[in-house]
Design an enzyme around this catalytic site. Structure first.
Site, PDB file in Angstrom:
ATOM      1  N   HIS A  67      -1.576   1.461  -4.129  1.00  0.00           N
ATOM      2  CA  HIS A  67      -1.955   2.865  -3.990  1.00  0.00           C
ATOM      3  C   HIS A  67      -1.118   3.771  -4.862  1.00  0.00           C
ATOM      4  CE1 HIS A  67      -3.977   1.855   0.110  1.00  0.00           C
ATOM      5  NE2 HIS A  67      -4.646   1.406  -0.928  1.00  0.00           N
TER       6      HIS A  67
ATOM      7  N   GLN B 282       0.852  -1.195   0.000  1.00  0.00           N
ATOM      8  CA  GLN B 282       0.000   0.000   0.000  1.00  0.00           C
ATOM      9  C   GLN B 282       0.892   1.250   0.000  1.00  0.00           C
ATOM     10  OE1 GLN B 282      -3.536  -0.572   2.861  1.00  0.00           O
ATOM     11  NE2 GLN B 282      -1.994  -2.050   3.599  1.00  0.00           N
TER      12      GLN B 282
ATOM     13  N   CYS C 135      -1.970  22.574 -20.984  1.00  0.00           N
ATOM     14  CA  CYS C 135      -3.213  23.327 -20.699  1.00  0.00           C
ATOM     15  C   CYS C 135      -3.141  24.098 -19.381  1.00  0.00           C
ATOM     16  CB  CYS C 135      -4.406  22.358 -20.677  1.00  0.00           C
ATOM     17  SG  CYS C 135      -4.475  21.350 -19.183  1.00  0.00           S
TER      18      CYS C 135
HETATM   19  N1  APR Z   1       6.376  -2.841  12.612  1.00  0.00           N
HETATM   20  C1  APR Z   1       5.173  -3.417  12.345  1.00  0.00           C
HETATM   21  N2  APR Z   1       3.998  -2.741  12.323  1.00  0.00           N
HETATM   22  C2  APR Z   1       4.050  -1.417  12.596  1.00  0.00           C
HETATM   23  C3  APR Z   1       5.255  -0.745  12.896  1.00  0.00           C
HETATM   24  C4  APR Z   1       6.457  -1.512  12.896  1.00  0.00           C
HETATM   25  N3  APR Z   1       7.651  -0.959  13.179  1.00  0.00           N
HETATM   26  N4  APR Z   1       4.965   0.567  13.128  1.00  0.00           N
HETATM   27  C5  APR Z   1       3.632   0.701  12.959  1.00  0.00           C
HETATM   28  N5  APR Z   1       3.078  -0.481  12.650  1.00  0.00           N
HETATM   29  C6  APR Z   1       1.672  -0.782  12.365  1.00  0.00           C
HETATM   30  C7  APR Z   1       0.693   0.076  13.119  1.00  0.00           C
HETATM   31  O1  APR Z   1       0.404  -0.498  14.381  1.00  0.00           O
HETATM   32  C8  APR Z   1      -0.530   0.030  12.178  1.00  0.00           C
HETATM   33  O2  APR Z   1      -1.364  -1.067  12.485  1.00  0.00           O
HETATM   34  O3  APR Z   1       1.450  -0.504  10.988  1.00  0.00           O
HETATM   35  C9  APR Z   1       0.077  -0.181  10.796  1.00  0.00           C
HETATM   36  C10 APR Z   1       0.011   1.062   9.926  1.00  0.00           C
HETATM   37  O4  APR Z   1      -1.353   1.350   9.746  1.00  0.00           O
HETATM   38  P1  APR Z   1      -1.750   2.701   8.992  1.00  0.00           P
HETATM   39  O5  APR Z   1      -1.017   3.840   9.593  1.00  0.00           O
HETATM   40  O6  APR Z   1      -3.233   2.733   8.936  1.00  0.00           O
HETATM   41  O7  APR Z   1      -1.145   2.508   7.525  1.00  0.00           O
HETATM   42  P2  APR Z   1      -1.669   1.565   6.375  1.00  0.00           P
HETATM   43  O8  APR Z   1      -2.299   0.337   6.926  1.00  0.00           O
HETATM   44  O9  APR Z   1      -0.571   1.401   5.412  1.00  0.00           O
HETATM   45  O10 APR Z   1      -2.814   2.487   5.727  1.00  0.00           O
HETATM   46  C11 APR Z   1      -3.412   2.045   4.537  1.00  0.00           C
HETATM   47  O11 APR Z   1      -4.423   4.205   4.219  1.00  0.00           O
HETATM   48  O12 APR Z   1      -4.141   6.425   4.390  1.00  0.00           O
HETATM   49  C12 APR Z   1      -4.192   5.421   3.510  1.00  0.00           C
HETATM   50  O13 APR Z   1      -3.160   5.352   1.419  1.00  0.00           O
HETATM   51  C13 APR Z   1      -2.887   5.307   2.793  1.00  0.00           C
HETATM   52  O14 APR Z   1      -1.763   3.304   2.085  1.00  0.00           O
HETATM   53  C14 APR Z   1      -2.372   3.939   3.208  1.00  0.00           C
HETATM   54  C15 APR Z   1      -3.626   3.215   3.620  1.00  0.00           C
HETATM   55 ZN    ZN Z   2      -3.181  19.439 -19.315  1.00  0.00          ZN
END
Ligand code: APR
Ligand code: ZN
Length: 263
Positions: free
Chosen positions: A122, A104, A157
C-alpha cells in the site's frame, strides 16, 4: 483465550518443515507499537470516514481532509518503534524462516526492525508526487507539511502533492503486487499476522498461497473470514504469540539437530 501448547507446536512443526516462508502483515502487527489499526473498535476508520479521508477521488476534490488525517497520525508514526512481533519476523529471517515481509502497512516499522526484504503493497509515506504534473517530493519536504497539516503544493505547477500511499480507488504498485503474488504462489508457508483480510487484492494473497498448496499460519486477536483455510490459527496479540512460536521452533530445531547428530 490462550493458544494451546499443541497449536504452538503445530505451528512450529510447519515452520520446521517449510523451506520458503513469507509473512503477510497488516495494521494489527503495529497496534502494540501504539498505532491503531483500521477496523477494530477505536480503529482509524471508526473515527475517520475513509470515503471522505482516504479515497483518490476525495483527495483530488479536497486534499485538506487527507492531510488533516496525516497530521493527526503523524506523532504516532514519528514516535512508533517496532514491537516484539516485528522483531520476531527479523529473527525468523535470520533463522532462514522468513525470506520476505509483504506488508499492507505504511509505518516503516518492518524496515526499522531490520527486515531485509519488505514489500509495501500500500505504498509509502517516504515520498510523494504532484497529482497533476508528477513532480516528485522528498521525505523531508513531506514531513514538514505533514507536521503542519498544510497541503504540500507542487513547486512547478502549484497542484497538491500526494504521498505515495495507495488510497482507495488507486491501483497497488504493479511491480510490488507482481512480486507479492509470485511469493504467495511459490511459498510453502505464509505467516499472516494482524491482517483483517477485508481489503483486496492484499487479502487474496493467503488464498493464492493456499490454492498452490502453501500452508497458512494466522496470528490475530479475532477470527477472520478466512480462518477456515488456515492450517494453524494462533489467537492472540502478535507481540505475545510470535515469540512463543519462535521459541517452540528453536526447541524443535535443536532437538531435531541433536537427534540427527546421534543417528
Ligand atoms: N495482534 C494481532 N492482530 C491484531 C492485533 C494484535 N495486537 N490488534 C489488532 N489485530 C487484528 C485485528 O483483529 C484485525 O483483524 O489486526 C487486524 C487489522 O485489520 P484492519 O484494521 O482491517 O487492518 P488491515 O487488515 O491492515 O487493513 C488492510 O485496509 O484501510 C486499508 O490501506 C488500509 O492497509 C490497510 C488495509
Ligand atoms: Zn505539479
Amino acid at each position: 483465550m490462550e493458544n494451546s501448547q499443541e497449536e504452538i507446536e503445530a505451528g512450529a512443526r510447519i515452520l520446521m518443515d517449510s523451506k520458503k516462508v513469507v509473512a503477510l502483515t497488516g495494521a494489527g502487527i503495529s497496534v502494540e507499537s501504539g498505532i491503531p489499526d483500521f477496523r477494530s473498535p477505536g480503529g482509524i476508520w471508526t473515527r475517520y470516514d475513509p470515503t471522505i479521508y482516504a479515497t483518490l477521488e476525495s483527495f483530488v476534490n479536497d486534499p485538506s481532509k487527507f492531510w488533516s488525517l496525516a497530521r493527526d497520525l503523524h506523532p504516532l508514526l514519528e514516535t512508533a518503534e517496532p514491537n516484539l512481533a516485528h522483531l520476531m519476523l527479523v529473527e525468523l529471517e535470520k533463522l532462514g524462516k522468513c525470506e520476505a515481509v509483504i506488508t499492507q502497512n505504511i509505518d516503516n516499522l518492518h524496515q526499522k526492525a531490520g527486515s531485509g526484504v519488505v514489500l509495501e503493497l500500500h505504498g509509502t509515506f517516504r515520498s510523494g508526487k504532484c497529482v497533476r504534473c508528477g513532480e516528485k517530493c522528498g521525505f523531508e519536504e513531506l514531513e514538514e507539511f505533514t507536521r503542519k497539516g498544510s497541503i504540500p503544493r507542487c513547486g512547478s505547477c502549484g497542484s497538491p502533492i500526494k504521498p505515495d500511499v495507495v488510497l482507495f480507488g488507486e491501483p497497488l504498485p504493479p511491480h510490488v503486487l507482481k512480486k507479492a503474488s509470485e511469493l504467495a504462489q511459490t511459498c510453502d508457508l505464509m505467516l499472516v499476522v494482524g491482517c483483517g483480510l477485508e481489503v483486496f487484492p492484499a487479502a487474496s494473497l493467503p488464498i493464492l498461497a493456499h490454492r498452490k498448496g502453501g500452508k497458512l499460519i494466522f496470528v490475530n486477536v479475532v477470527k477472520t473470514a478466512y480462518d477456515h483455510i488456515a492450517d494453524v490459527v494462533l489467537r492472540g496479540k502478535a507481540g505475545e504469540v510470535l515469540p512463543k512460536l519462535v521459541e517452540e521452533y528453536r526447541k524443535l530445531s535443536s532437538t531435531g539437530a541433536s537427534q540427527r547428530r546421534h543417528c
